[in-house]
Design a protein around this motif. Structure first.
Motif, mmCIF file in Angstrom:
data_model
loop_
_atom_site.group_PDB
_atom_site.id
_atom_site.type_symbol
_atom_site.label_atom_id
_atom_site.label_comp_id
_atom_site.label_asym_id
_atom_site.label_seq_id
_atom_site.Cartn_x
_atom_site.Cartn_y
_atom_site.Cartn_z
ATOM 1 N N PRO A 188 10.707 -26.462 47.804
ATOM 2 C CA PRO A 188 11.959 -27.197 47.605
ATOM 3 C C PRO A 188 12.517 -27.712 48.927
ATOM 4 C CG PRO A 188 12.415 -24.875 47.604
ATOM 5 C CD PRO A 188 10.922 -25.014 47.738
ATOM 6 N N ARG A 189 13.426 -28.666 48.835
ATOM 7 C CA ARG A 189 14.143 -29.186 50.006
ATOM 8 C C ARG A 189 15.626 -28.964 49.769
ATOM 9 N NH1 ARG A 189 12.859 -34.818 50.397
ATOM 10 N NH2 ARG A 189 11.010 -34.172 51.553
ATOM 11 N N ILE A 190 16.294 -28.417 50.785
ATOM 12 C CA ILE A 190 17.722 -28.156 50.717
ATOM 13 C C ILE A 190 18.392 -29.015 51.773
ATOM 14 C CG2 ILE A 190 19.520 -26.403 50.971
ATOM 15 C CD1 ILE A 190 17.249 -24.349 50.281
ATOM 16 N N SER A 191 19.354 -29.820 51.366
ATOM 17 C CA SER A 191 20.080 -30.664 52.318
ATOM 18 C C SER A 191 21.289 -29.913 52.858
ATOM 19 C CB SER A 191 20.549 -31.957 51.647
ATOM 20 O OG SER A 191 19.439 -32.772 51.356
ATOM 21 N N ILE A 192 21.422 -29.941 54.189
ATOM 22 C CA ILE A 192 22.565 -29.317 54.853
ATOM 23 C C ILE A 192 23.078 -30.269 55.929
ATOM 24 C CG2 ILE A 192 21.844 -26.949 54.401
ATOM 25 C CD1 ILE A 192 20.733 -26.833 57.243
ATOM 26 N N VAL A 215 16.781 -35.169 59.672
ATOM 27 C CA VAL A 215 15.525 -34.582 60.133
ATOM 28 C C VAL A 215 15.183 -33.419 59.211
ATOM 29 C CG1 VAL A 215 15.719 -35.289 62.546
ATOM 30 C CG2 VAL A 215 16.767 -33.146 61.816
ATOM 31 N N ASP A 216 13.904 -33.082 59.136
ATOM 32 C CA ASP A 216 13.449 -32.017 58.251
ATOM 33 C C ASP A 216 12.905 -30.842 59.053
ATOM 34 O OD1 ASP A 216 14.022 -33.480 55.924
ATOM 35 O OD2 ASP A 216 12.074 -34.481 55.990
ATOM 36 N N LEU A 217 13.103 -29.640 58.496
ATOM 37 C CA LEU A 217 12.605 -28.407 59.084
ATOM 38 C C LEU A 217 11.913 -27.617 57.973
ATOM 39 C CD1 LEU A 217 12.419 -26.192 61.273
ATOM 40 C CD2 LEU A 217 14.728 -25.477 60.589
ATOM 41 N N LEU A 227 14.374 -27.545 55.025
ATOM 42 C CA LEU A 227 15.779 -27.893 55.210
ATOM 43 C C LEU A 227 15.852 -29.335 55.697
ATOM 44 C CD1 LEU A 227 17.137 -24.716 57.028
ATOM 45 C CD2 LEU A 227 17.205 -25.242 54.594
ATOM 46 N N ARG A 228 16.646 -30.147 55.035
ATOM 47 C CA ARG A 228 16.912 -31.507 55.503
ATOM 48 C C ARG A 228 18.279 -31.485 56.170
ATOM 49 N NH1 ARG A 228 15.075 -36.661 52.547
ATOM 50 N NH2 ARG A 228 13.288 -36.088 53.836
ATOM 51 N N ILE A 229 18.287 -31.675 57.481
ATOM 52 C CA ILE A 229 19.515 -31.650 58.267
ATOM 53 C C ILE A 229 20.028 -33.079 58.366
ATOM 54 C CG2 ILE A 229 20.553 -31.042 60.476
ATOM 55 C CD1 ILE A 229 18.112 -29.083 60.833
ATOM 56 N N THR A 230 21.163 -33.338 57.718
ATOM 57 C CA THR A 230 21.721 -34.702 57.722
ATOM 58 C C THR A 230 22.746 -34.843 58.832
ATOM 59 O OG1 THR A 230 23.404 -34.087 56.111
ATOM 60 C CG2 THR A 230 21.351 -34.981 55.232
ATOM 61 N N ARG A 231 22.752 -36.029 59.434
ATOM 62 C CA ARG A 231 23.678 -36.331 60.526
ATOM 63 C C ARG A 231 24.518 -37.530 60.109
ATOM 64 N NH1 ARG A 231 18.839 -36.268 64.861
ATOM 65 N NH2 ARG A 231 18.036 -37.620 63.296
#
Length: 159
Positions: free
Chosen positions: A49-53, A125-127, A148-152
């Motif tokens: 899964p991908r979680i956006s934060i 960016v993705d982690l 984790l998808r880190i949104t800016r």
């Protein structure tokens, strides 16, 4: 007579059928898994899964489950950053330690990701993180990865 014979046969089936010993296999293994991977559907075309934060979140915690009997002592579990699914840069976008501890007599731990606030530069960016386990506890093949998808946020428009 047929009725009595039928009833007697039925009673005998129940009597002898209930005496059969049932030997169900008991799994004795030990695995660790991401809770988010268990309860969140995978990204299309992937097995995780991908979680956006948001990049302003600070520290983000991912629950890790021990799927086994609880241990009498602390268990150190290692994990790694998977380069194929990661566009984030360590030290710029995030920091991780590479291990976590499941406390004695517990079934859960928290993997902490320090998300660095890179400001309002836009994009994401993705982690991709993957549990490895230790010498006694392996990572669950189906639930060992989370992205984790880190949104800016985008910078404010200039007037």
């Amino acid at each position: 007579m047929k009725k009595i014979l039928s009833i007697f046969s039925l009673v005998m089936v129940f009597v002898f059928g209930s005496c059969i010993e049932q030997n169900y296999p008991i799994w004795e293994g030990a695995e660790v898994e991401f809770q988010a991977a268990v309860v969140t559907a995978p990204v299309a075309g992937q097995t995780y899964p991908r979680i956006s934060i948001a990049n302003s979140i600070g520290t983000y915690g991912l629950q890790v489950n021990l799927v086994a009997r609880q241990r009498d002592s602390d268990e150190t579990i290692t994990y790694r950053v998977v380069s194929e699914g990661t566009t984030a840069v360590e030290g710029t976008d995030y920091n991780v330690s590479g291990s976590l501890v499941i406390p004695a007599n517990s079934s859960i731990a928290t993997l902490e990701v320090d998300v660095i606030n890179t400001g309002e530069i836009g994009g994401s960016v993705d982690l991709l993180l993957e549990l490895e386990g230790n010498s006694e506890i392996q990572a669950s093949e189906n639930y060992k990865r989370v992205q984790l998808r880190i949104t800016r946020p985008s910078p404010p428009e200039e007037e």
